[in-house]
Scaffold this motif. Structure first.
Motif, PDB file in Angstrom:
ATOM      1  N   PHE A  80      -4.989 -15.288 -26.570  1.00  0.00           N
ATOM      2  CA  PHE A  80      -3.824 -15.848 -27.502  1.00  0.00           C
ATOM      3  C   PHE A  80      -3.594 -17.611 -27.847  1.00  0.00           C
ATOM      4  CE2 PHE A  80      -1.823 -11.992 -25.591  1.00  0.00           C
ATOM      5  CZ  PHE A  80      -1.407 -11.354 -26.791  1.00  0.00           C
ATOM      6  N   HIS A  81      -4.167 -17.794 -28.890  1.00  0.00           N
ATOM      7  CA  HIS A  81      -4.883 -19.142 -29.655  1.00  0.00           C
ATOM      8  C   HIS A  81      -3.401 -20.112 -28.679  1.00  0.00           C
ATOM      9  CE1 HIS A  81      -6.333 -22.059 -32.153  1.00  0.00           C
ATOM     10  NE2 HIS A  81      -4.661 -21.847 -32.383  1.00  0.00           N
ATOM     11  N   HIS A  82      -2.358 -20.355 -28.756  1.00  0.00           N
ATOM     12  CA  HIS A  82      -1.559 -20.980 -28.475  1.00  0.00           C
ATOM     13  C   HIS A  82      -0.729 -20.682 -27.309  1.00  0.00           C
ATOM     14  CE1 HIS A  82       1.736 -24.087 -28.566  1.00  0.00           C
ATOM     15  NE2 HIS A  82       2.851 -23.435 -28.702  1.00  0.00           N
ATOM     16  N   HIS A  83      -0.125 -19.229 -27.247  1.00  0.00           N
ATOM     17  CA  HIS A  83       0.858 -19.001 -25.633  1.00  0.00           C
ATOM     18  C   HIS A  83       0.109 -18.474 -24.352  1.00  0.00           C
ATOM     19  CE1 HIS A  83       4.087 -19.923 -28.292  1.00  0.00           C
ATOM     20  NE2 HIS A  83       3.336 -19.453 -29.369  1.00  0.00           N
ATOM     21  N   SER A  84       1.043 -18.749 -23.734  1.00  0.00           N
ATOM     22  CA  SER A  84       0.256 -18.267 -22.126  1.00  0.00           C
ATOM     23  C   SER A  84       0.784 -16.461 -22.519  1.00  0.00           C
ATOM     24  CB  SER A  84       1.270 -18.257 -21.410  1.00  0.00           C
ATOM     25  OG  SER A  84       2.331 -18.418 -21.120  1.00  0.00           O
ATOM     26  N   ILE A  85      -0.196 -15.750 -21.975  1.00  0.00           N
ATOM     27  CA  ILE A  85       0.150 -14.619 -21.369  1.00  0.00           C
ATOM     28  C   ILE A  85       1.942 -14.332 -21.529  1.00  0.00           C
ATOM     29  CG2 ILE A  85       0.201 -12.139 -19.885  1.00  0.00           C
ATOM     30  CD1 ILE A  85      -2.706 -12.571 -20.098  1.00  0.00           C
ATOM     31  N   ASP A  86       2.881 -15.091 -20.217  1.00  0.00           N
ATOM     32  CA  ASP A  86       4.111 -15.299 -19.893  1.00  0.00           C
ATOM     33  C   ASP A  86       4.285 -15.593 -21.290  1.00  0.00           C
ATOM     34  OD1 ASP A  86       3.201 -13.831 -17.035  1.00  0.00           O
ATOM     35  OD2 ASP A  86       3.564 -16.045 -16.309  1.00  0.00           O
ATOM     36  N   ALA A  90       8.021 -13.677 -23.339  1.00  0.00           N
ATOM     37  CA  ALA A  90       9.037 -14.116 -23.284  1.00  0.00           C
ATOM     38  C   ALA A  90       8.950 -14.137 -24.872  1.00  0.00           C
ATOM     39  CB  ALA A  90       9.017 -15.528 -22.763  1.00  0.00           C
ATOM     40  N   LEU A  91       8.560 -14.151 -25.617  1.00  0.00           N
ATOM     41  CA  LEU A  91       8.855 -13.266 -27.733  1.00  0.00           C
ATOM     42  C   LEU A  91       8.823 -12.691 -27.887  1.00  0.00           C
ATOM     43  CD1 LEU A  91       5.338 -16.021 -28.623  1.00  0.00           C
ATOM     44  CD2 LEU A  91       7.999 -16.719 -29.038  1.00  0.00           C
ATOM     45  N   LEU A  92       7.972 -11.638 -27.273  1.00  0.00           N
ATOM     46  CA  LEU A  92       8.411 -10.354 -27.500  1.00  0.00           C
ATOM     47  C   LEU A  92       8.753  -9.489 -26.961  1.00  0.00           C
ATOM     48  CD1 LEU A  92       4.462  -9.313 -29.098  1.00  0.00           C
ATOM     49  CD2 LEU A  92       6.412 -10.082 -30.095  1.00  0.00           C
ATOM     50  N   GLY A  93       9.173  -9.586 -25.485  1.00  0.00           N
ATOM     51  CA  GLY A  93       9.940  -8.667 -24.650  1.00  0.00           C
ATOM     52  C   GLY A  93       9.626  -7.670 -24.181  1.00  0.00           C
ATOM     53  N   GLY A  94       9.779  -7.407 -23.160  1.00  0.00           N
ATOM     54  CA  GLY A  94      10.054  -6.098 -22.447  1.00  0.00           C
ATOM     55  C   GLY A  94       8.584  -5.555 -22.714  1.00  0.00           C
ATOM     56  N   PHE A 100       1.312  -5.242 -26.816  1.00  0.00           N
ATOM     57  CA  PHE A 100       0.372  -6.346 -27.836  1.00  0.00           C
ATOM     58  C   PHE A 100      -0.541  -7.255 -27.233  1.00  0.00           C
ATOM     59  CE2 PHE A 100       0.329 -10.431 -30.422  1.00  0.00           C
ATOM     60  CZ  PHE A 100      -1.051  -9.057 -31.299  1.00  0.00           C
ATOM     61  N   ILE A 101      -0.059  -6.791 -25.551  1.00  0.00           N
ATOM     62  CA  ILE A 101      -0.670  -7.998 -24.890  1.00  0.00           C
ATOM     63  C   ILE A 101      -1.678  -7.227 -24.674  1.00  0.00           C
ATOM     64  CG2 ILE A 101      -1.197  -8.816 -22.752  1.00  0.00           C
ATOM     65  CD1 ILE A 101       1.498  -9.538 -23.019  1.00  0.00           C
ATOM     66  N   ARG A 102      -1.647  -5.508 -24.705  1.00  0.00           N
ATOM     67  CA  ARG A 102      -2.926  -4.555 -24.032  1.00  0.00           C
ATOM     68  C   ARG A 102      -3.563  -4.582 -25.481  1.00  0.00           C
ATOM     69  NH1 ARG A 102       1.219  -2.307 -21.574  1.00  0.00           N
ATOM     70  NH2 ARG A 102       1.591  -0.943 -22.902  1.00  0.00           N
TER      71      ARG A 102
END
Length: 439
Positions: A80-86, A90-94, A100-102
């Motif tokens: 991810f370019h700017h955000h951490s995985i956490d 927090a942005l997308l939730g649950g 999306f992370i996977r």
């Protein structure tokens, strides 16, 4: 009308495998899905839909890969370019965030499978991605990054200054973070190969066919072009930063930010000292200097324009040479930069792609924010699921009402670049670390 950068100036235009033999749409046709945009997002969507047996028509205003998909630097970093995985959670939730992370952190492997399965000729190399620590404090931040990616199922690692030197040949670093899944390629060759694969699977693709304003009629979308039209039940607009004015506000959902890319003359005699393991390398600064080798041992570098850099050709070449020689002293002072070109990014405030509802059965995607190769390739999975009728609640990205980017985004990306450069200098001075030329 937006004034886009010249396309034929790039190394990729000079070196990519030939484009597929496509023509303009000159008839009225019907399809299950109409895809507008011949970049990674549109092409992988068309390919996935054709593989699933759907009838799909793809419209491209210029030629395949004309936008960012044909002129980016060719880095495929599944991060991810700017955000951490956490932060993404927090942005997308649950469950949505998990999906999306996977997709994103496994995107380089996905790209590699597409290339192998469809025999795409694009100089694909998957030898990893290295992000340097330019100060000891930066190394601590990278340790936290490695921990979070590994907790998500990756096998990344922190490497020492000595190992980083052996891997990359880079000086002035304190070690860094190595992600073994990272890769790089010829981006225009990849685009053209995806188009060829989609057509082979049954998709119909047309170039020189700019889409006009779509009209909803009889429960379907009619998308006109200068010499024809597509009528489809579902419409996907995947034009990104190269969206044309008038597409119901799609072009207002992001802020264009330009990036320039440059390529040296071939330097095979230095291949064992500059990037000897042919990794993709980021020097670790917010004011980025990211580079790789191409198939002829050119060094290909990307940076953001800043003041004279990127605008004054002679000064830009001097900056590029001085920075490359600072990191790799064996680079000759007379190194020749054979290609310098510019591309546009569709920057989003959240730096996460956004899906916008254009009406019943129609969506647009924008906001890849510089993550073209990996993120554009996985968006085909998301968009094809939507087109095939998956519930929106099950998609890896939410479908949102169409709305313009916040006003402050007009200046935000440029101000962020200045802040990153200042932050780099402050951090280096506090650490007593050397700063690169022209910093």
């Amino acid at each position: 009308m937006t004034d886009f950068s010249p396309f034929a100036d790039s190394l990729w235009y000079a070196s990519a495998a030939p484009a597929p033999d496509l023509g303009a749409l000159e008839d009225e046709i019907e399809a299950d899905v109409c895809v507008v945009g011949g970049g990674y997002s549109g092409l992988t969507t068309a390919l996935r839909l054709a593989e699933a047996g759907a009838s799909v028509a793809l419209l491209e205003a210029e030629e395949i890969g004309f936008g960012g998909s044909g002129r980016n630097a060719g880095h495929c970093t599944p991060t991810f370019h700017h955000h951490s995985i956490d932060g993404v959670r927090a942005l997308l939730g649950g469950e949505r965030a998990g999906k999306f992370i996977r997709l994103q952190i496994n995107a380089a492997d996905r790209v590699g499978r597409l290339i192998r399965d469809h025999q795409i000729e694009c100089e694909w190399v998957q030898n990893g991605y290295f992000m340097a620590a330019h100060t000891p404090r930066a190394l601590r931040r990278l340790e936290a990054k490695a921990e979070s990616y590994n907790a998500a199922g990756q096998e990344t690692r922190i490497i020492s200054q000595e190992e980083a030197l052996r891997m990359t040949g880079m000086r002035h670093q304190y070690g860094g973070w190595f992600h073994p899944q990272g890769g790089h390629l010829n981006p225009l060759g990849y685009s053209r190969g995806l188009a060829r694969a989609a057509v082979a699977m049954g998709a119909r693709a047309f170039i020189r066919s700019p889409a006009g304003q779509p009209i909803r009629t009889g429960g379907k979308w009619r998308v006109p072009t200068p010499a024809g039209a597509v009528t489809a039940e579902r419409l996907i607009v995947a034009t990104g930063a190269y969206s044309r004015d008038g597409w119901s506000g799609v072009e207002k959902t992001f802020q264009i930010m330009r990036v320039f890319v440059a390529a040296t003359e071939p330097m095979p005699e230095l291949a064992d000292r500059i990037l000897p393991q042919n990794t993709t390398v980021h020097d670790g600064r917010g004011d980025i200097f990211v580079y790789k080798r191409d198939g002829r041992d050119r060094i290909v570098v990307s940076m953001f324009p800043h003041r004279r850099r990127g605008r004054d050709p002679d000064f830009t070449r001097r900056v590029l040479t001085d920075r490359l020689r600072w990191l790799h002293p064996e680079t000759p002072a007379s190194v020749r930069w054979d290609f310098i070109w510019t591309g546009e990014l569709d920057m989003q405030r959240k730096t996460i792609p956004r899906l916008y509802r254009l009406g019943d059965g129609a969506v647009a995607v924008t906001g890849l924010s510089g993550r073209g190769v990996p993120t554009g390739s996985i968006l085909g999975d998301v968009l094809s699921e939507w087109a095939l009728g998956a519930p929106e609640t099950e998609l890896a990205l939410p479908v949102e009402p169409l709305h313009a980017a916040p006003f402050y985004m007009r200046h935000g990306p440029r101000l962020a670049l200045r802040w990153w450069a200042l932050r780099d200098r402050i951090g280096e001075r506090l650490a007593g670390a050397p700063a690169p030329p022209h910093a």
